[in-house]
Motif scaffolding. Structure first.
Motif, PDB file in Angstrom:
ATOM      1  N   LEU A  45     -31.940 -34.644  -7.795  1.00 56.71           N
ATOM      2  CA  LEU A  45     -32.928 -35.472  -8.493  1.00 56.71           C
ATOM      3  C   LEU A  45     -32.908 -36.900  -7.966  1.00 56.71           C
ATOM      4  N   LEU A  46     -31.715 -37.484  -7.904  1.00 59.03           N
ATOM      5  CA  LEU A  46     -31.605 -38.893  -7.536  1.00 59.03           C
ATOM      6  C   LEU A  46     -32.009 -39.150  -6.090  1.00 59.03           C
ATOM      7  N   GLU A  47     -31.775 -38.161  -5.217  1.00 57.33           N
ATOM      8  CA  GLU A  47     -32.062 -38.332  -3.787  1.00 57.33           C
ATOM      9  C   GLU A  47     -33.386 -37.697  -3.371  1.00 57.33           C
ATOM     10  N   GLY A  48     -34.058 -37.029  -4.305  1.00 60.76           N
ATOM     11  CA  GLY A  48     -35.315 -36.361  -3.970  1.00 60.76           C
ATOM     12  C   GLY A  48     -35.130 -35.235  -2.977  1.00 60.76           C
ATOM     13  N   ASP A  49     -34.022 -34.515  -3.093  1.00 63.03           N
ATOM     14  CA  ASP A  49     -33.646 -33.472  -2.128  1.00 63.03           C
ATOM     15  C   ASP A  49     -34.010 -32.090  -2.681  1.00 63.03           C
ATOM     16  N   SER A  50     -35.150 -31.575  -2.268  1.00 63.03           N
ATOM     17  CA  SER A  50     -35.623 -30.294  -2.802  1.00 63.03           C
ATOM     18  C   SER A  50     -34.756 -29.124  -2.333  1.00 63.03           C
ATOM     19  N   ARG A  51     -34.243 -29.194  -1.109  1.00 62.45           N
ATOM     20  CA  ARG A  51     -33.390 -28.106  -0.616  1.00 62.45           C
ATOM     21  C   ARG A  51     -32.111 -27.989  -1.435  1.00 62.45           C
ATOM     22  N   LEU A  52     -31.546 -29.132  -1.789  1.00 63.48           N
ATOM     23  CA  LEU A  52     -30.333 -29.124  -2.598  1.00 63.48           C
ATOM     24  C   LEU A  52     -30.633 -28.554  -3.983  1.00 63.48           C
ATOM     25  N   ALA A  53     -31.757 -28.928  -4.548  1.00 64.03           N
ATOM     26  CA  ALA A  53     -32.147 -28.400  -5.858  1.00 64.03           C
ATOM     27  C   ALA A  53     -32.327 -26.888  -5.796  1.00 64.03           C
ATOM     28  N   GLU A  54     -32.938 -26.407  -4.722  1.00 61.28           N
ATOM     29  CA  GLU A  54     -33.138 -24.962  -4.560  1.00 61.28           C
ATOM     30  C   GLU A  54     -31.806 -24.241  -4.423  1.00 61.28           C
ATOM     31  N   ARG A  55     -30.857 -24.859  -3.739  1.00 65.43           N
ATOM     32  CA  ARG A  55     -29.538 -24.243  -3.566  1.00 65.43           C
ATOM     33  C   ARG A  55     -28.823 -24.097  -4.908  1.00 65.43           C
ATOM     34  N   VAL A  56     -28.907 -25.145  -5.728  1.00 71.19           N
ATOM     35  CA  VAL A  56     -28.293 -25.076  -7.055  1.00 71.19           C
ATOM     36  C   VAL A  56     -28.941 -23.961  -7.868  1.00 71.19           C
ATOM     37  N   ARG A  57     -30.245 -23.911  -7.850  1.00 76.65           N
ATOM     38  CA  ARG A  57     -30.968 -22.875  -8.590  1.00 76.65           C
ATOM     39  C   ARG A  57     -30.555 -21.482  -8.123  1.00 76.65           C
ATOM     40  N   ASP A  58     -30.436 -21.305  -6.818  1.00 76.61           N
ATOM     41  CA  ASP A  58     -30.110 -19.983  -6.275  1.00 76.61           C
ATOM     42  C   ASP A  58     -28.639 -19.620  -6.465  1.00 76.61           C
ATOM     43  N   ASN A  59     -27.762 -20.616  -6.621  1.00 71.03           N
ATOM     44  CA  ASN A  59     -26.331 -20.355  -6.772  1.00 71.03           C
ATOM     45  C   ASN A  59     -25.952 -19.927  -8.188  1.00 71.03           C
ATOM     46  N   ASP A  60     -26.924 -19.902  -9.091  1.00 71.97           N
ATOM     47  CA  ASP A  60     -26.616 -19.524 -10.471  1.00 71.97           C
ATOM     48  C   ASP A  60     -26.047 -18.115 -10.539  1.00 71.97           C
ATOM     49  N   LYS A  61     -26.483 -17.251  -9.641  1.00 67.75           N
ATOM     50  CA  LYS A  61     -25.973 -15.870  -9.641  1.00 67.75           C
ATOM     51  C   LYS A  61     -24.483 -15.845  -9.328  1.00 67.75           C
ATOM     52  N   ALA A  62     -24.021 -16.747  -8.466  1.00 65.58           N
ATOM     53  CA  ALA A  62     -22.594 -16.790  -8.134  1.00 65.58           C
ATOM     54  C   ALA A  62     -21.764 -17.117  -9.367  1.00 65.58           C
ATOM     55  N   VAL A  63     -22.273 -18.016 -10.219  1.00 68.09           N
ATOM     56  CA  VAL A  63     -21.579 -18.351 -11.464  1.00 68.09           C
ATOM     57  C   VAL A  63     -21.530 -17.129 -12.375  1.00 68.09           C
ATOM     58  N   ASN A  64     -22.660 -16.448 -12.494  1.00 66.86           N
ATOM     59  CA  ASN A  64     -22.712 -15.239 -13.336  1.00 66.86           C
ATOM     60  C   ASN A  64     -21.745 -14.175 -12.841  1.00 66.86           C
ATOM     61  N   ASP A  65     -21.674 -14.013 -11.532  1.00 68.14           N
ATOM     62  CA  ASP A  65     -20.770 -13.003 -10.959  1.00 68.14           C
ATOM     63  C   ASP A  65     -19.309 -13.336 -11.253  1.00 68.14           C
ATOM     64  N   MET A  66     -18.970 -14.626 -11.214  1.00 66.93           N
ATOM     65  CA  MET A  66     -17.594 -15.022 -11.517  1.00 66.93           C
ATOM     66  C   MET A  66     -17.254 -14.717 -12.973  1.00 66.93           C
ATOM     67  N   GLN A  67     -18.211 -14.946 -13.870  1.00 66.09           N
ATOM     68  CA  GLN A  67     -17.961 -14.621 -15.275  1.00 66.09           C
ATOM     69  C   GLN A  67     -17.682 -13.131 -15.450  1.00 66.09           C
ATOM     70  N   LEU A  68     -18.502 -12.302 -14.816  1.00 65.93           N
ATOM     71  CA  LEU A  68     -18.312 -10.851 -14.935  1.00 65.93           C
ATOM     72  C   LEU A  68     -16.951 -10.425 -14.383  1.00 65.93           C
ATOM     73  N   LYS A  69     -16.551 -11.021 -13.263  1.00 67.18           N
ATOM     74  CA  LYS A  69     -15.266 -10.677 -12.655  1.00 67.18           C
ATOM     75  C   LYS A  69     -14.107 -11.054 -13.571  1.00 67.18           C
ATOM     76  N   ILE A  70     -14.153 -12.267 -14.127  1.00 66.75           N
ATOM     77  CA  ILE A  70     -13.057 -12.717 -14.998  1.00 66.75           C
ATOM     78  C   ILE A  70     -13.031 -11.902 -16.290  1.00 66.75           C
ATOM     79  N   ASP A  71     -14.191 -11.610 -16.844  1.00 72.90           N
ATOM     80  CA  ASP A  71     -14.239 -10.785 -18.061  1.00 72.90           C
ATOM     81  C   ASP A  71     -13.629  -9.412 -17.804  1.00 72.90           C
ATOM     82  N   ASP A  72     -13.903  -8.855 -16.627  1.00 70.64           N
ATOM     83  CA  ASP A  72     -13.332  -7.553 -16.282  1.00 70.64           C
ATOM     84  C   ASP A  72     -11.810  -7.644 -16.173  1.00 70.64           C
ATOM     85  N   GLU A  73     -11.312  -8.722 -15.582  1.00 72.81           N
ATOM     86  CA  GLU A  73      -9.868  -8.915 -15.481  1.00 72.81           C
ATOM     87  C   GLU A  73      -9.233  -9.026 -16.871  1.00 72.81           C
ATOM     88  N   CYS A  74      -9.905  -9.762 -17.757  1.00 74.51           N
ATOM     89  CA  CYS A  74      -9.391  -9.911 -19.125  1.00 74.51           C
ATOM     90  C   CYS A  74      -9.355  -8.572 -19.849  1.00 74.51           C
TER      91      CYS A  74
END
Length: 242
Positions: A45-74
């Motif tokens: 937002l502060l730098e007007g960097d659309s590619r960086l914003a798109e990367r954050v948006r697309d990386n949300d799946k990686a966060v979700n996958d980590m949650q599923l992995k840790i929940d499975d371990e628990c």
């Protein structure tokens, strides 16, 4: 039973101890990822960097996958080890914490999407200073909450709990300022609404960081303070609890 950083080194089963340590390690890794998501979304937002914003948006799946992995371990630890007392609290606290971290990841994705809307419309907006300030505040809350979790640090956890009220006040002040600006200049309504959604996402991140800190108190002391007003917390009593 009060626990310290040495508690989980007392198991007869070295493998069990390793499994518990891995849960904490993986939780810290997930925490590091969502903090990076917040930082990059705000930077976009502060730098007007659309590619960086798109990367954050697309990386949300990686966060979700980590949650599923840790929940499975628990789940596997619960089934195999049938932990009790402080060990059970650790597993339950990790499960709760991953849920909050996943939601923080969702909020970072919302920030990125709203940043993209502003960048693509080539619209500057009021509230950028407030976004920077509040984002730094909630990121510190998140770091401190994760540190408190890793170190079983009650004092640091309680500091985070008290910081949430400060973030709420900063958020309310910023929203009042933006509402006034929209009333004075109706042409600014659309971009300012995007900034308001970003500020709302940051305020919610502060709430989730507060939750993480509360889980530390539960983990270490076995006390549930989720519905206790911070001003009514008897911190001395909490620290004495065993």
């Amino acid at each position: 039973m009060d626990i310290t950083s040495d508690t989980h080194s007392q198991h007869i089963s070295r493998q069990f101890n390793q499994e518990l340590e891995e849960l904490k390690t993986h939780l810290m890794a997930m925490g590091g990822l969502v903090e990076q998501q917040i930082q990059e979304a705000v930077s976009a937002l502060l730098e007007g960097d659309s590619r960086l914003a798109e990367r954050v948006r697309d990386n949300d799946k990686a966060v979700n996958d980590m949650q599923l992995k840790i929940d499975d371990e628990c789940t596997r630890v619960l089934a195999r080890r049938q932990p009790a007392a402080s060990d059970l609290r650790l597993v339950l606290a990790v499960i709760r914490a991953t849920s909050d971290l996943e939601r923080i990841g969702d909020e970072a994705s919302k920030i990125a999407r709203n940043a993209l809307s502003l960048i693509e419309a080539n619209q500057g907006a009021k509230g950028v200073v407030e976004v920077r300030h509040i984002s730094e505040h909630v990121r510190k809350m998140l770091r401190d909450a994760l540190t408190a979790f890793a170190r079983f640090d009650i004092e640091l956890a309680l500091e985070v709990v008290h910081e949430d009220d400060s973030v709420d006040s900063e958020y309310a002040s910023a929203m009042r300022s933006l509402m006034t600006f929209m009333m004075e200049d109706p042409r600014a309504i659309s971009p300012v609404l995007n900034v308001m959604w970003i500020l709302r996402a940051l305020e919610r991140i502060g709430d989730h960081a507060n939750n993480l800190a509360e889980y530390v108190v539960y983990l270490v002391k076995g006390l549930d303070i989720r519905h206790v007003d911070p001003e009514e917390l008897d911190e001395a009593a909490i620290k004495r609890q065993d």
